[in-house]
Enzyme design. Structure first.
Site, PDB file in Angstrom:
ATOM      1  N   ASP A   1       0.915  -1.216  -0.032  1.00  0.00           N
ATOM      2  CA  ASP A   1      -0.173  -0.159   0.363  1.00  0.00           C
ATOM      3  C   ASP A   1       1.530   1.361  -0.165  1.00  0.00           C
ATOM      4  OD1 ASP A   1      -2.702   1.366   0.644  1.00  0.00           O
ATOM      5  OD2 ASP A   1      -1.651   1.635   2.078  1.00  0.00           O
TER       6      ASP A   1
ATOM      7  N   ASP B   1      -0.341   4.852   1.697  1.00  0.00           N
ATOM      8  CA  ASP B   1      -0.247   6.156   2.806  1.00  0.00           C
ATOM      9  C   ASP B   1       0.023   4.986   3.668  1.00  0.00           C
ATOM     10  OD1 ASP B   1      -1.048   8.848   1.567  1.00  0.00           O
ATOM     11  OD2 ASP B   1      -3.119   7.481   0.569  1.00  0.00           O
TER      12      ASP B   1
END
Length: 291
Positions: free
Chosen positions: A26, A28
């Site tokens: 991922d 963020d």
């Protein structure tokens, strides 16, 4: 259908993935500590429209890791267009903040080197907008690190559905049985688990008990966590064991016999030392076949 339905959750531990093929991230809160910047942008946006700022717990449970369309519906259920405009303006504020300062997660570059040294495939898989994803990856200096970037808006369904991770597996041409994911949010972990991929969760911004609800394989504080490196060391050892047990592959037209690895290695050395021309190669193969 929720992400948990029809889930093919993996029960594999990280060492069981050997030989490892790929690592998925991922962005963020996983590559960079961006959530405080998102919160600042939210605070500024709410202040501008005269709304009370939701508390951090609300944002963690209801906002973090979700796609912008879903966030707009949560914040402005009676006026979706207003919610979408709010999110668009908020993203622009976030990009201005991120352009000034975007700290990486501790130990990130130690991990990326480990991945590069082993020649593994890698992808970023995010619910962030494409603009945000490109900015964060660029600010972190990882433009050349990732083979591809998957954003939720380009999939049929974003996280917490497994679609973004399944798309990454398909495009990288790797197996879920030899891949693992790094995630920091509840929707992200659910998406990886629903795709049948072991997930390493980061407690970057959210409490362990909340993340454990999504069934990650294990949790770490950051990429310097000894727990992670213990698993990666086990993975390396397991890979060596798996490779050692695999027979060497030879082209059928060379006529090498099926034999033990040690005998095959001797044949390779003999081949390299003795075969200089096509005629010599044919003679050597003929002799080997008739032994």
């Amino acid at each position: 259908m929720t992400a948990g339905e029809n889930s093919v959750q993996s029960n594999k531990s990280i060492p069981d993935l050997a030989p490892l093929e790929a690592v998925l991230f991922d962005i963020d809160g996983t590559l960079c500590d961006s959530d405080p910047l998102h919160y600042t942008a939210f605070c500024q946006m709410f202040a501008e429209i005269g709304m009370e700022v939701p508390d951090v717990e609300f944002l963690s449970k209801n906002i973090a890791g979700k796609h912008n369309d879903d966030i707009a519906a949560i914040l402005f259920p009676d006026d979706i267009p207003k919610g979408l405009k709010f999110m668009e303006d908020g993203e622009a504020k976030f990009r201005r903040l991120a352009s000034e300062n975007l700290p990486s997660i501790k130990g990130l570059y130690k991990l990326t080197k480990w991945i590069e040294d082993r020649g593994l495939k890698r992808a970023a898989v995010t619910n962030a907008s494409k603009q945000n994803a490109q900015l964060m990856i660029s600010k972190l200096g990882l433009q050349d690190f990732f083979d591809l970037v998957i954003v939720g808006s380009e999939c049929e369904r974003p996280k917490p559905y497994p679609d973004p991770y399944l798309k990454a597996l398909q495009l990288l041409q790797v197996s879920k049985d030899h891949t693992f994911v790094f995630e920091d949010s509840l929707p992200g972990i659910k998406a990886g688990v629903a795709a049948g991929i072991p997930v390493v969760g980061l407690t970057t911004n959210y409490p362990e008990n909340l993340l454990m609800e999504a069934n990650p394989t294990f949790l770490i504080k950051d990429y310097e966590d000894p727990k992670l490196w213990d698993y990666l060391e086990q993975l390396d050892k397991k890979r060596e064991e798996v490779v050692e047990k695999q027979p060497l592959e030879f082209p059928n037209n060379l006529g090498y016999p099926n034999c033990k690895r040690e005998e095959q290695e001797i044949l390779v050395l003999e081949f390299e030392n003795q075969i200089q021309t096509g005629r010599q190669m044919q003679a050597f193969v003929h002799e080997t076949k008739n032994k």
